[in-house]
Design an enzyme around this catalytic site. Structure first.
Site, PDB file in Angstrom:
ATOM      1  N   SER A   4       0.840  -1.206   0.000  1.00  0.00           N
ATOM      2  CA  SER A   4       0.000   0.000   0.000  1.00  0.00           C
ATOM      3  C   SER A   4       0.871   1.250   0.000  1.00  0.00           C
ATOM      4  O   SER A   4       1.960   1.272   0.590  1.00  0.00           O
ATOM      5  CB  SER A   4      -0.850  -0.009   1.272  1.00  0.00           C
ATOM      6  OG  SER A   4      -1.373   1.280   1.504  1.00  0.00           O
ATOM      7  N   TYR A  27      -0.316  -1.052   9.990  1.00  0.00           N
ATOM      8  CA  TYR A  27      -0.552  -1.564   8.629  1.00  0.00           C
ATOM      9  C   TYR A  27       0.564  -1.072   7.698  1.00  0.00           C
ATOM     10  O   TYR A  27       1.164  -1.862   6.959  1.00  0.00           O
ATOM     11  CB  TYR A  27      -1.909  -1.051   8.160  1.00  0.00           C
ATOM     12  CG  TYR A  27      -2.257  -1.278   6.713  1.00  0.00           C
ATOM     13  CD1 TYR A  27      -2.584  -2.548   6.230  1.00  0.00           C
ATOM     14  CD2 TYR A  27      -2.299  -0.207   5.804  1.00  0.00           C
ATOM     15  CE1 TYR A  27      -2.933  -2.744   4.897  1.00  0.00           C
ATOM     16  CE2 TYR A  27      -2.656  -0.400   4.479  1.00  0.00           C
ATOM     17  CZ  TYR A  27      -2.969  -1.666   4.028  1.00  0.00           C
ATOM     18  OH  TYR A  27      -3.316  -1.852   2.717  1.00  0.00           O
TER      19      TYR A  27
HETATM   20  N1  LIG Z   1      -8.681  -1.462  -1.010  1.00  0.00           N
HETATM   21  C1  LIG Z   1      -7.758  -0.504  -0.917  1.00  0.00           C
HETATM   22  O1  LIG Z   1      -8.080   0.694  -0.975  1.00  0.00           O
HETATM   23  C2  LIG Z   1      -6.305  -0.886  -0.772  1.00  0.00           C
HETATM   24  C3  LIG Z   1      -5.352   0.140  -0.753  1.00  0.00           C
HETATM   25  C4  LIG Z   1      -4.007  -0.195  -0.634  1.00  0.00           C
HETATM   26  C5  LIG Z   1      -3.640  -1.532  -0.533  1.00  0.00           C
HETATM   27  N2  LIG Z   1      -4.600  -2.503  -0.527  1.00  0.00           N
HETATM   28  C6  LIG Z   1      -4.162  -3.897  -0.417  1.00  0.00           C
HETATM   29  O2  LIG Z   1      -4.629  -4.611  -1.545  1.00  0.00           O
HETATM   30  C7  LIG Z   1      -4.906  -5.949  -1.192  1.00  0.00           C
HETATM   31  C8  LIG Z   1      -6.319  -6.324  -1.594  1.00  0.00           C
HETATM   32  O3  LIG Z   1      -7.210  -5.380  -1.068  1.00  0.00           O
HETATM   33  P1  LIG Z   1      -8.795  -5.500  -1.216  1.00  0.00           P
HETATM   34  O4  LIG Z   1      -9.338  -4.131  -1.158  1.00  0.00           O
HETATM   35  O5  LIG Z   1      -9.138  -6.373  -2.376  1.00  0.00           O
HETATM   36  O6  LIG Z   1      -9.137  -6.246   0.157  1.00  0.00           O
HETATM   37  P2  LIG Z   1     -10.531  -6.861   0.651  1.00  0.00           P
HETATM   38  O7  LIG Z   1     -10.584  -6.633   2.117  1.00  0.00           O
HETATM   39  O8  LIG Z   1     -11.670  -6.384  -0.184  1.00  0.00           O
HETATM   40  O9  LIG Z   1     -10.333  -8.415   0.354  1.00  0.00           O
HETATM   41  C9  LIG Z   1      -9.321  -9.126   1.004  1.00  0.00           C
HETATM   42  C10 LIG Z   1      -9.695 -10.588   1.047  1.00  0.00           C
HETATM   43  O10 LIG Z   1      -8.677 -11.233   1.816  1.00  0.00           O
HETATM   44  C11 LIG Z   1      -9.283 -12.113   2.743  1.00  0.00           C
HETATM   45  N3  LIG Z   1      -8.414 -12.206   3.907  1.00  0.00           N
HETATM   46  C12 LIG Z   1      -8.244 -11.276   4.882  1.00  0.00           C
HETATM   47  N4  LIG Z   1      -7.406 -11.746   5.815  1.00  0.00           N
HETATM   48  C13 LIG Z   1      -7.030 -12.982   5.414  1.00  0.00           C
HETATM   49  C14 LIG Z   1      -6.173 -13.972   5.959  1.00  0.00           C
HETATM   50  N5  LIG Z   1      -5.563 -13.772   7.139  1.00  0.00           N
HETATM   51  N6  LIG Z   1      -5.991 -15.112   5.269  1.00  0.00           N
HETATM   52  C15 LIG Z   1      -6.630 -15.324   4.069  1.00  0.00           C
HETATM   53  N7  LIG Z   1      -7.468 -14.446   3.528  1.00  0.00           N
HETATM   54  C16 LIG Z   1      -7.667 -13.278   4.192  1.00  0.00           C
HETATM   55  C17 LIG Z   1     -10.634 -11.508   3.074  1.00  0.00           C
HETATM   56  O11 LIG Z   1     -11.553 -12.497   3.512  1.00  0.00           O
HETATM   57  C18 LIG Z   1     -11.029 -10.866   1.738  1.00  0.00           C
HETATM   58  O12 LIG Z   1     -11.819 -11.729   0.951  1.00  0.00           O
HETATM   59  C19 LIG Z   1      -4.635  -6.054   0.311  1.00  0.00           C
HETATM   60  O13 LIG Z   1      -3.328  -6.536   0.524  1.00  0.00           O
HETATM   61  C20 LIG Z   1      -4.742  -4.610   0.769  1.00  0.00           C
HETATM   62  O14 LIG Z   1      -3.995  -4.382   1.947  1.00  0.00           O
HETATM   63  C21 LIG Z   1      -5.916  -2.210  -0.656  1.00  0.00           C
END
Ligand SMILES: NC(=O)c1ccc[n+]([C@@H]2O[C@H](COP(=O)([O-])OP(=O)(O)OC[C@H]3O[C@@H](n4cnc5c(N)ncnc54)[C@H](O)[C@@H]3O)[C@@H](O)[C@H]2O)c1
Length: 263
Positions: free
Chosen positions: A153, A166
């Protein structure tokens, strides 16, 4: 002309692929001919729905439940993946969790949360990357090749008040991946990160639609005046998982609509 992003003959494991970014990554891999996809999520129903969707579209996927923050859970997942496909050629460390309210106004500073909470954020965002990478590497070394892509991120590069732990865990994951890249290059294993900023998830889009002034303030931070879509990220991950990126390793690629320059 051959598909330069072809995933033919490759088995890919995508963590946290039950929704949003991970789901789209898994679908992109399948669309480019992956021999098999392991759709991981700690919520099995989500993973199963995505695997079903891929199979219905003509791809080949299985759903495997595991909590990436647990070494034992991850190793049990790999045992099932190897039993089914025989190997994992591509690992995408996508599972992650900001563990905080996305509304900046009500986020708590980290010192007002407990060490147990910090550990849970580090568990998914850092330990999860180590656990899954540890499970993938021995087979990749044996087969003399592999690709590992980790989603981090922009909080890890620019900081984000209320997301301190985070941000630290994601920065740690980047350092870890760079070191894996150094050690594994001679085995033809590439390790890279994709760094993303705010994604336009349905919840965020809904809130922005309800408050146009706030939406304007948020979008001013992005040169391309919109938030990210899962497909934006999936395209870069596909590139870094394909043969087209064989000469690229140890890097961090932003897919953030120009957020970096707008700051
Ligand atoms: N959404 C954003 O704005 C954003 C911004 C920067 C970085 N990210 C990163 O991008 C990636 C994806 O984000 P997203 O928005 O699709 O997330 P999300 O929360 O929509 O989906 C994440 C998925 O991971 C699963 N998950 C969570 N913890 C877990 C674990 N311990 N073991 C297995 N599965 C697990 C959840 O059940 C969920 O289905 C993540 O690494 C997040 O940190 C997201």
């Amino acid at each position: 002309m051959q598909d330069i992003l072809s995933m033919q003959g490759k088995v890919a494991l995508v963590t946290g692929a039950g929704q949003n970014v991970g789901r789209e990554i898994a679908r992109f891999m399948a669309a480019h001919g992956a021999e098999g996809i392991v759709v991981n999520d700690y919520v099995l129903e989500r993973a199963q729905a995505v695997a079903d969707e891929i199979n219905a579209e003509g791809g080949k996927a299985i759903a495997l439940q595991a909590d990436v923050s647990s070494h034992a859970s991850v190793m049990a997942m790999y045992a099932k993946a190897f039993a089914h496909y025989g190997r994992v050629d591509v690992l995408v460390n996508n599972a992650g969790n900001a563990g905080a309210n996305p509304d900046e106004a009500v986020r708590k500073p980290f010192y007002e949360t407990s060490p147990e909470v910090w550990k849970s954020w580090i568990g998914v965002n850092f330990d999860g990357v180590m656990n899954c990478t540890a499970g993938a590497l021995p087979g990749m070394i044996e087969r003399k090749g592999g690709k590992i892509v980790t989603i981090i991120s922009d909080a890890s590069r620019f900081g984000d008040a209320g997301l301190e732990v985070y941000a630290g865990a994601k920065a740690g994951a980047a350092g870890f991946m760079r070191s894996v890249a150094r050690g594994m290059g001679r085995h033809h294993i590439n390790a890279n990160c994709v760094v993303i900023a705010a994604m336009g998830t349905p919840m965020i889009e809904e809130r922005m639609a309800a408050d146009p002034e706030r939406a304007k303030r948020i979008l001013e931070k992005y040169i391309i005046r919109r938030l990210g879509k899962p497909s934006d990220v999936a395209a870069m991950v596909l590139f870094l998982s394909s043969g087209a990126s064989d000469y690229i390793t140890g890097q961090v690629y932003p897919v953030n609509g120009g957020f970096t320059f707008a700051l």
